[in-house]
Design an enzyme around this catalytic site. Sequence first.
Site, short mmCIF file in Angstrom:
data_model
loop_
_atom_site.label_atom_id
_atom_site.label_comp_id
_atom_site.label_asym_id
_atom_site.label_seq_id
_atom_site.Cartn_x
_atom_site.Cartn_y
_atom_site.Cartn_z
NE ARG A 1 33.90 -0.57 7.35
CZ ARG A 1 33.31 0.51 6.56
NH1 ARG A 1 32.19 0.98 6.86
NH2 ARG A 1 34.08 0.82 5.66
N GLY A 2 36.03 1.83 9.02
CA GLY A 2 36.01 2.92 8.42
C GLY A 2 36.73 4.12 9.14
CB ALA A 3 39.43 6.28 8.16
CG ASN B 1 40.42 3.54 0.29
OD1 ASN B 1 39.98 3.72 1.42
ND2 ASN B 1 39.63 3.15 -0.67
CE LYS B 2 39.06 -2.67 3.42
NZ LYS B 2 39.98 -3.27 4.30
CD GLN C 1 35.09 -3.90 3.99
OE1 GLN C 1 34.93 -4.48 2.97
NE2 GLN C 1 35.82 -3.70 4.97
CG ASP D 1 41.55 3.14 5.53
OD1 ASP D 1 41.21 2.92 4.44
OD2 ASP D 1 40.97 2.92 6.48
NE ARG E 1 40.68 -2.78 10.94
CZ ARG E 1 40.12 -2.42 10.11
NH1 ARG E 1 38.88 -1.62 10.10
NH2 ARG E 1 40.25 -2.70 8.68
O1 MRU Z 1 38.64 -2.15 6.55
P1 MRU Z 1 37.35 -1.09 6.60
O2 MRU Z 1 36.24 -1.46 6.02
O3 MRU Z 1 37.67 -0.39 7.89
O4 MRU Z 1 38.18 -0.16 5.65
C1 MRU Z 1 37.62 0.82 5.16
C2 MRU Z 1 38.04 1.69 4.04
O5 MRU Z 1 39.20 1.31 3.50
C3 MRU Z 1 37.58 2.54 3.53
O6 MRU Z 1 37.19 2.94 2.07
C4 MRU Z 1 38.26 3.78 4.12
O7 MRU Z 1 38.21 3.80 5.56
C5 MRU Z 1 38.07 5.16 3.69
S1 MRU Z 1 36.68 5.92 4.22
C6 MRU Z 1 36.86 6.07 5.70
#
Ligand code: MRU
Length: 368
Positions: A54-56, A259-260, A208, A249, A95
């Site tokens: 996970r993470g962009a 973002n999250k 996370q 993201d 996603r």
């Molecule tokens: O749902 P996730 O864990 O993939 O979300 C990740 C985030 O929101 C991060 O803060 C985001 O990807 C930025 S860092 C890559």
Amino acid sequence: MNINGKHFRTVWLNENDPQVVNIIDQQILPHRFVIKKLHTVSEVVHAIHDMHVRGAGLIGATAGYGMYLATIEAAQTKSFDEHLNRSAKEIAAARPTAVNLSWAVNRQLTAIDTRKPVSEKIKIARDTAIAIADEDAEHCRRIGMHGVKIIEAISKKKNGAPVNILTHCNAGWLAFVDYGSATSPVYEAYQRGINVHVWVDETRPRNQGAGLTAWELLNHGVPHTVIADNTGGHLMQHGMVDMVITGADRVTRVGDAANKIGTYLKALAAADNNIPFYIALPSSTFDWMISDGLKEIPIETRSADEVKYVEGLCDNEIKKVLITPLGSEAINYGFDVTPARLITGLITERGICNASENDILQLFPEKS
Ligand code: MRU
């Protein structure tokens, strides 16, 4: 980054079998460190959708390797192109919010020249996947080199007293191939001997922050404190936060940042308390096609069970417990959008700029 003295990336080709992709399984961190093997496109889609990765940035890099596996699978079918295009659609749909995913898939589709023989296409896809991963790591390293200047300046102003940095979710090396975006300046500052301390938002519902960011910082030795998501505003009102850095993201060409979920509330609190709020991102996270973040960024909705249940370690086993009445409805929006007006600056691999179209395009003139 190092784990017990050994350097790891988050995704790489298996050393013994280059038709297999290795990932660090993030579903079971921080309690277990397991390397998972992905053999097929459908395993890649599952790993992204169910957040084993996970993470962009990491989603993008894994998608790049997924497209390489797609060429191997396509070579065994009657219609290479049809299979490849179908796989591309499946991977891109795993996603919806992080634009790095479709960016990586499209980069592979452009690179895999349809006129070349199949063996050549497989080689191109493999080289491109490696290039996407290498670039991601290098861009994050550079984000650290630029972002550390902000931390250095605050540290000087505070005569060396700890610089308190608040972050949300995990935009660390686990969210990329290496270094991270939001954490890269922090690691660089720590490396340079600057006194830093990180407030880690737990980041409900999937935690996370509590699970991944805290694990990363702990492994690296960076002082940090995990806080419940609603604590940041209080800390800011009491002078206990010097700056906020989060990842993103998807960022529009005018600087709105998805973002999250919960990031927007931190940006509001930071604005109310005159605390600088930065977003760190590699250029693969810009969506150059859109300008209105609120209207145009697709926001992922995940299973309500992620809100209703919490997972953790109990008697040395990973267990899931219900925290709401079983019959209550729950809803799980994964991301929110922070408007550009609340963002002090964007930290990119090319430098730092204001969150405005004009300033972003000065750094990326080829996107004008
Ligand atoms: O749902 P996730 O864990 O993939 O979300 C990740 C985030 O929101 C991060 O803060 C985001 O990807 C930025 S860092 C890559």
